[in-house]
Write an enzyme that holds these catalytic residues in place. Structure first.
Site, short mmCIF file in Angstrom:
data_model
loop_
_atom_site.label_atom_id
_atom_site.label_comp_id
_atom_site.label_asym_id
_atom_site.label_seq_id
_atom_site.Cartn_x
_atom_site.Cartn_y
_atom_site.Cartn_z
N ASP A 49 -2.64 29.69 28.31
CA ASP A 49 -4.07 29.41 28.19
C ASP A 49 -4.48 29.16 26.74
O ASP A 49 -5.39 28.37 26.48
CB ASP A 49 -4.87 30.58 28.75
CG ASP A 49 -4.79 30.64 30.28
OD1 ASP A 49 -4.31 29.66 30.88
OD2 ASP A 49 -5.19 31.66 30.85
N GLY A 50 -3.81 29.82 25.80
CA GLY A 50 -4.13 29.60 24.38
C GLY A 50 -3.88 28.16 23.97
O GLY A 50 -4.69 27.56 23.26
N ASN A 117 -14.12 28.98 27.36
CA ASN A 117 -14.25 30.25 28.09
C ASN A 117 -15.60 30.91 27.86
O ASN A 117 -16.28 31.29 28.81
CB ASN A 117 -13.15 31.23 27.66
CG ASN A 117 -11.87 31.06 28.44
OD1 ASN A 117 -11.87 30.49 29.53
ND2 ASN A 117 -10.77 31.52 27.88
N GLU A 118 -15.95 31.08 26.59
CA GLU A 118 -17.18 31.79 26.31
C GLU A 118 -17.68 31.52 24.90
O GLU A 118 -16.94 31.08 24.03
CB GLU A 118 -17.01 33.30 26.50
CG GLU A 118 -16.30 34.03 25.37
CD GLU A 118 -14.80 34.11 25.52
OE1 GLU A 118 -14.12 34.19 24.47
OE2 GLU A 118 -14.30 34.07 26.65
N ALA A 180 -21.13 46.61 24.83
CA ALA A 180 -21.33 47.98 24.32
C ALA A 180 -22.80 48.27 24.05
O ALA A 180 -23.20 48.59 22.92
CB ALA A 180 -20.50 48.19 23.05
#
Length: 257
Positions: A49-50, A117-118, A180
């Protein structure tokens, strides 16, 4: 499908992947294809994936068709492994379809940044206070280490580690997860992952992003001097992936978890 004749190989530098690259190059050249590192129409991505994400960023302006081949231990983007490669070469004769992966987009200091992805806002120095606006309307205030906005394909990546939902293939959506968060009697956010329609525009505002960074996949940029960040799906850029009709995307997902 448009006839293609220019290709390139993006490869992870290990022995197995390099050997497969050589085999692919020889095969494609014998078929009359031309190797083109600048304007390829087909990109073989050999690795994991990288390697795929690297290739998607490398050719984001070219928007070629990607053919991911898995040579590592895990891969969410590839339907094909090195043992299957020659069997699936027939797909290039027309027995394939294009899966369109949308890209998240933001703009920092006149630089347009994309996320496969994000896209993340992260602050490891102190609590990041951030207002979240959805389509121009105030939604909530976050006190946290940041926020992650993921695509459908990115839902299995960092988003999943944060407790976000895995979004099934074909669902046009983006997902937002707080990183978080601080929750007590005085401060509360919704504190659950939120899935938005694909055409949602998210805006993140803060008086101080001074110590925060923006991450887009593996790319990281400073947010010093930035107070307003807009994230949406790109209207112009996308990632086109070669898929075959006889493979079920859920089979790949099932095999990885």
């Amino acid at each position: 499908m448009k006839k293609m004749n220019k290709f390139v190989c993006i490869v992870r530098p290990d022995g197995v992947s390099m050997q497969l690259k050589e085999d692919i190059q020889n095969h494609m050249l014998k078929k009359g294809w031309q190797e083109d590192l600048i304007q390829p129409e087909l990109v073989f991505v050999i690795g994991g994936d990288g390697a795929f994400i690297h290739a998607a960023h490398e050719y984001v302006d070219v928007q070629p068709l990607y053919y991911p081949i898995q040579t590592g231990t895990l891969g969410f983007f590839a339907q094909y492994n090195r043992e299957d490669f020659y069997a699936y070469l027939e797909a290039l004769e027309g027995d394939y379809y294009e899966q369109i992966l949308p890209l998240l987009e933001t703009k920092i200091n006149d630089e347009v940044i994309y996320g496969v992805n994000e896209i993340r806002i992260e602050n490891v120095m102190h609590t990041q206070i951030t207002d979240v606006l959805v389509n121009g309307h105030f939604f909530e205030n976050l006190r946290s280490s940041g926020v992650c906005i993921s695509t459908q394909v990115g839902s299995t990546a960092y988003n999943r580690s944060l407790g976000g939902a895995v979004i099934a293939n074909g669902v046009e959506a983006m997902q937002m997860v707080e990183i978080a968060g601080i929750h007590n009697q005085k401060y509360q956010s919704l504190n659950v992952p939120i899935v938005f329609p694909w055409n949602t525009v998210l805006r993140f505002q803060s008086k101080d992003f001074e110590d925060a960074v923006l991450g887009a996949d593996s790319k990281v940029v400073s947010l010093k001097g930035i107070h307003d960040i807009e994230v949406r799906y790109s209207k112009e850029k996308k990632v086109r992936v070669l898929r075959t009709n006889w493979l079920n995307p859920l089979d790949n997902l099932q095999s990885l978890f």
